[in-house]
Write an enzyme that holds these catalytic residues in place. Structure first.
Site, PDB file in Angstrom:
ATOM      1  N   LYS A  24       0.720  -1.216   0.101  1.00 58.93           N
ATOM      2  CA  LYS A  24       0.087   0.028   0.001  1.00 58.93           C
ATOM      3  C   LYS A  24       0.886   1.300  -0.051  1.00 58.93           C
ATOM      4  CE  LYS A  24      -4.136   1.796   2.564  1.00 58.93           C
ATOM      5  NZ  LYS A  24      -4.970   1.581   3.759  1.00 58.93           N
TER       6      LYS A  24
ATOM      7  N   SER B   9     -10.082   1.543   2.613  1.00 58.64           N
ATOM      8  CA  SER B   9      -9.054   2.456   1.729  1.00 58.64           C
ATOM      9  C   SER B   9      -8.137   1.601   1.115  1.00 58.64           C
ATOM     10  CB  SER B   9      -8.283   3.449   2.589  1.00 58.64           C
ATOM     11  OG  SER B   9      -7.425   2.612   3.495  1.00 58.64           O
TER      12      SER B   9
ATOM     13  N   SER C  25     -10.335  -0.781   6.671  1.00 60.94           N
ATOM     14  CA  SER C  25      -9.711  -0.655   5.361  1.00 60.94           C
ATOM     15  C   SER C  25      -8.837  -1.735   4.983  1.00 60.94           C
ATOM     16  CB  SER C  25      -8.821   0.580   5.512  1.00 60.94           C
ATOM     17  OG  SER C  25      -9.455   2.073   5.564  1.00 60.94           O
TER      18      SER C  25
END
Ligand code: MG
Ligand code: ZN
Lengths: 487, 519, 103
Positions: B103, B178, B202
């Site tokens: 990420k 997210s 997330s």
């Protein structure tokens, strides 16, 4: 006097002390002492994304040491908060500080009560620069993060001070105490000790507090006293004119003597304190307190009491105890005597250090408080001199000569006394023989003394002094004369 | 070259094949890199020698991350795989040669780490996050950085400055967020697995919406050092994987001895065992009525009910539990997380890194304009919300109160775990929704986190596994078969091994087929 | 519930410029979220202690031992503006100050 009110100043201090740890409060960067800009930084103290703080155990230890010295209550659990505001010297947009659960609460130093002691991180340094041609306004600033993150102890007093002079004196006492603790360099010029003052006035006799102003960042003892005095005068003028004091933050300019407002009210701060989620609470374990207590040196007030108990006069005890160079010399010299010293010997040692030795060291260095002569002196030398004096084995004049040489040459005072022939003539027997000869040579005078005329001793002493080239101690000679004549 | 496509292998199977000498690490890396480079879902914000610009209209020119120098080692990848093997990670680590997608918000030395934000466009950190270096030290290689909602704020990945990510099951839909880029990349087979972060859901919610496995570990189990923070007391890194075994394998690499650079990180008690359970005999599963009723889409509830029947068929006892304060968790979360974010994002001020607005007349102007230009609408909203709830006079009513609600939620779970071993809920109240469907209404977007936020506030581990397909409320996915539904299992702190075991047994029974998304 | 004035005040605290057209939607959206979260006002939490760390640990101190610093060029590498070995920032006008350091 017709009803002109008399105002009493009420002063509290907030002191920031930079702690003498090796590394910063929340990262492993070494503290900076004038290194080139931005060479003592890491992701943590630059506030880089993702970096996290970890508290320095030594800073906590120093905080506890300060708390113990000030008689504070050490919080079993304390937490760090974030104090949020924007400024280029604050890389994260918040300062990690303590808020409603500080490390130490309460305490007292001299007549001043301590409100709290907490730990926090220092800001970085801003250097203001101007474009060419403009001098007064700076057009930009350069940030150097070397200092950012240095551990600070913030000491907040209760409003217990009543004059600018006393505030200055008390701050000196605090500085001496911090220095004795070894927790900080406490040097105002270098910024390791910084002081803000909260000042208000009230009619004498009133118990209510007036509106206070905060006088920021006075960076020398002289400016602190002057600044507070100027602010007291400013407030007094306002009050006498029937005007109100406005609560605000002020800056004292020592050059002009002017006081200016630092912040306008519309910019009132809202620091949005909340518990720092990146750190866990500090639990003060008994071992941490024990370690701080163990590391705690004797503080000036306690030292003075001890000296008095050991036989020094109160005045001398305080003098020696409060001046670092005096009690360091005193302690070092007495430590060279294995069996320890009698009260008489201690008194003599203190007197020689205070009245004879330290003035010579000071005048050699060209300034007071130097503490050490330029050339090292063999430890025990001063004790040797004071011992010879108490045993009448050297005259005061000869002792002074010996110290004059010692401060310049250093080394062993015994060698100097021997070389210069300064020993009291006769370690006993030698002098006694000279006195016998003197009595024989001045039989008339001896007879007069025997008859009770003490003043007749003059020619005899003169003879001995001639024979000993002045090394004999007058008192010793008199004693021997009386002894040999049996009076 | 292997007879079969190596990207069909799970990460664990690939690691085994590499260790056995049946597959070369370079071959595997290059195969994934080729797939990643052909990505049409916008999963990546950085791949070696390539980096996308900002979403249309938000960037004029310059400052492209691709121009930036890249430090060797971490960034070693396609085109220089031989060099990587020579000077790169140890070949004998447990994850040797398996590429990992990371990420964007993890700092990677010399590799752009932008947290999906324009304010960090092209930012090259001088250090690497602990979670990433633990994986690379175990032999994993960095495949690329994945797209995400800006600063991890969002549940649809529509808040990225680098554009939205598309759901591989239906490109008209969001992948969740997210960690949307991580989830979509794994689901689409562009990466064997990915490292994500979970603050209020997330990891779990995008895993559910993309039909993969996502695990949020116990708070403190994985170091946060080097994770660009959203909400410090909630953020936690974890794996997004194709199956439960892979999740266990990555978790094993992430946890262990606590990181001394993160004061909130914890020693993980014991080893993470690779799960082997096939049955759930004697396991008590608790269904909290507060999280399984109103607000959950019909199709999701149906799939959830079917999952419970499957669990019972494996021997589990399913019973009802109460989490009385769970309905208030979302409120507490949307106070605590914005409050912490408002402070965490104060460092983005245009002084030391990242964007600085041009032409500011003074410092204040520079600050306000930089933050105006650099932050997207959702980040602005949360910074505003957080600043407001912490501001003078409001602290007690909002932040202080939310922290007390948090205490009640922790107590609720404690009580519930006296009654049951694990708690089960749907992961998200809906299947993947359409792009733009909720972006106009922040509150309805926040409701996506309804089932995941309570576990985040309590700091307990939770895993989402795909339990079937369901039709969306209004229509079905491509082919009319439906879209993935996630089942969430949560356990007490440090119960990861038990959680993974139960998830493993269920995964076998569900026999969910995710290959459609990888086609 | 949150008016324009408050939005501007909070934006000021957050050092966030809002364009004119952003102000009204911000007020509306913040109000909606606040209205929802204020639901926790219903709970009786008088005797409940706040939780800031879910896992009760303390200490976690660091030994006072130096670690290597970043080379200056690395520290400055990402800065938007650099002068004289430091981070260059525009003039400070009338803003606050830090720890007794004057502005
Ligand atoms: Mg302070
Ligand atoms: Zn540092």
């Amino acid at each position: 006097m017709p009803d002109v009110p008399v105002y009493e100043p009420v002063i509290g201090l907030e002191i920031h002390v930079q702690l003498s740890t090796r590394t910063k409060m929340f990262c492993g960067c070494e503290l900076s002492f004038g290194e080139p800009p931005n060479t003592r930084t890491c992701p943590v103290c630059l506030g880089l994304p993702g970096a996290l703080p970890v508290a320095n155990a030594k800073a906590i230890h120093y905080g506890l040491t300060i708390g113990l010295a000030l008689g504070s209550e050490l919080a079993p659990r304390s937490i760090f908060h974030r104090k949020n505001y924007f400024y280029p010297d604050l890389p994260k947009g918040y300062q990690i500080s303590q808020y409603d659960e500080p490390l130490c609460l309460g305490g007292q130093l001299a007549e001043v009560r301590i409100h709290r002691v907490h730990l926090e991180e220092d800001a970085a340094k801003l250097i203001h620069v101007g474009e060419s041609g403009r001098i007064h306004a700076s057009d930009a600033s350069i940030v150097d993060f070397n200092r950012g993150g240095t551990p600070l102890a913030e000491i907040v007093t209760e409003p217990d001070l009543r004059s600018a002079e006393r505030a200055g004196e008390w701050l000196r006492l605090l500085r001496t105490t911090m220095r004795a603790l070894g927790v900080s360099d406490v040097n105002m010029e270098e910024g390791s000790l910084r002081c803000d003052a909260n000042i208000s006035l009230r009619p004498a006799g009133s118990q209510e507090l007036g509106t206070k102003t905060e006088l920021k960042n006075m960076n020398s003892f002289r400016f602190i006293e002057r600044g507070i005095r100027a602010e007291i005068a400013r407030q007094e003028k306002l009050l006498r004119a029937g005007e109100r004091v406005v609560q605000e933050t002020l800056h004292y300019d020592p050059d002009s003597g002017r006081i200016t407002s630092l912040r306008s009210k519309e910019q009132a701060h809202d620091y949005r304190y909340f518990p720092e989620p990146d750190l866990v609470p500090v639990a003060v374990e008994q071992e941490m307190i024990d370690a701080a207590r163990e590391a705690m040196p004797e503080l000036p007030a306690a030292r003075a009491e001890r000296y008095e108990r050991e036989g020094l006069k109160a005045e001398v005890a305080r003098l020696v105890a409060f001046r670092a160079e005096l009690h360091e010399s005193f302690e070092n010299e007495r430590a060279t005597s294995k069996p320890g010293l009698s009260p008489d010997e201690l008194r003599a040692l203190a007197n020689v250090i205070v009245n004879e030795w330290m003035p010579r060291v000071d005048s050699q260095a060209g300034r007071p408080s130097a503490g050490q002569p330029l050339i090292p002196v063999l430890p025990g030398s001063i004790l040797t001199v004071s011992g010879l004096l108490t045993r009448d084995e050297i005259s005061i004049g000869a002792a002074r000569q010996a110290l004059d040489v010692l401060v310049v040459e250093g080394g062993d005072v015994r060698a100097i006394i021997e070389r210069e022939g300064l020993a009291a003539a006769g370690d006993g027997d030698e002098l006694a023989a000279i006195v016998t000869a003197a009595l024989a040579a001045n039989a008339d005078a001896a007879e007069k003394i025997r008859a009770g005329n003490a003043k007749a001793i003059g020619p005899i002493v003169g003879y001995v002094m001639r024979e000993t080239k002045g090394r004999a101690d007058g008192g010793a000679v008199t004693r021997l004369v009386h002894e040999q004549l049996g009076v | 070259m292997s007879a079969t496509d190596p990207t069909q292998l799970s990460a664990a199977a690939a690691a085994r094949a590499i260790a056995a000498g049946e597959l070369s690490a370079a071959e595997l890396h290059d195969a994934y890199l080729a797939r990643a480079r052909a990505d049409e879902l916008n999963c990546f914000t950085w791949l070696p020698d390539w980096s996308p610009g900002l979403a249309a209209g938000s960037l004029a020119a310059g400052g492209s991350a691709a121009d930036a120098p890249v430090v060797e080692g971490l960034a070693a990848g396609g085109g220089q795989t031989d060099g990587r093997q020579a000077g790169g990670p140890p070949a004998d680590g447990p994850l040797a040669g398996v590429p990992v997608a990371v990420k964007d918000l993890f700092c990677t030395e010399g590799v752009p780490s932008q947290s999906g934000s324009k304010i960090l466009q092209g930012y090259l950190p001088p250090y690497t996050a602990t979670a990433v270096s633990r994986l690379t030290e175990a032999g994993a290689t960095l495949l690329g950085k994945t797209n995400q909602d800006e600063f991890a704020m969002g549940s649809s990945n529509e808040n990225s400055a680098y554009g939205p990510v598309l759901n591989p099951w239906d490109r008209a839909r969001v992948p969740g967020g997210s960690s949307g880029g991580s989830a979509a990349a794994v689901a689409a087979g562009l990466a064997p697995w990915a490292l994500g972060t979970d603050t209020g859901g997330s990891i779990r919610q995008p895993a559910a919406l993309c039909g993969i496995v996502g695990l949020k570990p116990t708070y403190g189990a994985v170091s946060r050092y080097g994770m660009i923070a959203f909400a410090s007391s909630l953020d936690q890194a974890g794996p997004l994987t194709r199956d439960v075994t892979d999740a266990a394998l990555m978790l094993r690499g992430l946890v262990g001895e606590r990181d001394r650079r993160d004061a909130t990180s914890l020693d993980f008690p014991g080893e993470i065992e690779l799960p082997s359970a096939e049955r759930l005999d004697g396991v008590r599963l608790g269904v909290p009525e507060e999280l399984t009723g109103e607000g959950i889409e019909r199709g999701v509830l149906d799939a959830f009910e079917r999952a419970l029947r499957t669990a019972e068929s494996l021997g589990a006892a399913v019973e009802s539990v109460r989490l009385p304060h769970a309905p208030h968790a979302l409120s507490a979360y949307y106070i605590i997380a914005p409050a912490e974010c408002s402070s965490n994002l104060a460092r983005f001020d245009g002084v030391r890194y990242g964007l600085r607005a041009e032409g500011a007349s003074d410092l204040l102007d520079m600050y306000t304009q930089t933050r105006h230009d650099g932050f997207g609408p959702e980040v602005k909203r949360r910074v505003m919300l957080g600043t407001y709830v912490l501001s003078s006079g409001y602290y007690d009513a909002y932040y202080g109160r939310a922290q007390r609600v948090r205490t009640k939620i922790v107590e609720d779970f404690r009580t519930a775990f006296e009654q049951v071993d694990l708690i089960v809920t749907p992961t998200a109240p809906t299947v993947a929704f359409e792009l733009g469907e909720k972006s106009g209404d922040p509150l309805s977007m926040y409701l996506n986190d309804f089932c995941t936020v309570p576990m985040s506030l309590a700091g307990i581990p939770a895993i989402s596994i795909p339990c079937g397909l369901a039709g969306a409320e209004r229509d079905l996915g491509p082919g009319g078969e439906g879209l993935p539904v996630g089942l969430q299992l949560a356990g007490p702190a440090f119960s990861e091994s038990r959680l993974l075991d139960a998830a493993h047994a269920l995964e076998r029974a569900f026999a969910f087929d995710g290959s459609a998304a990888r086609a | 519930m949150i008016d324009r004035e408050q939005v501007l005040h909070v934006a000021g605290l957050a050092r966030l410029r809002l364009a004119e057209e952003e102000i009204e939607p911000m007020a509306r959206e913040l109000s909606a979220v606040l209205e929802h979260v204020e639901w926790i006002g219903e709970l009786d939490l008088d005797d409940v202690l706040p939780t800031s760390h879910v896992i009760e640990i303390s200490g976690r101190l660091r030994a006072d031992e130096p670690e290597p610093c970043l080379p200056r060029e690395v520290a400055l590498a990402q800065a938007p503006a650099v002068r004289d070995e430091g981070f260059l920032v525009p003039a400070v006008r009338g803003s606050g100050s830090t720890n007794g350091q004057q502005a």
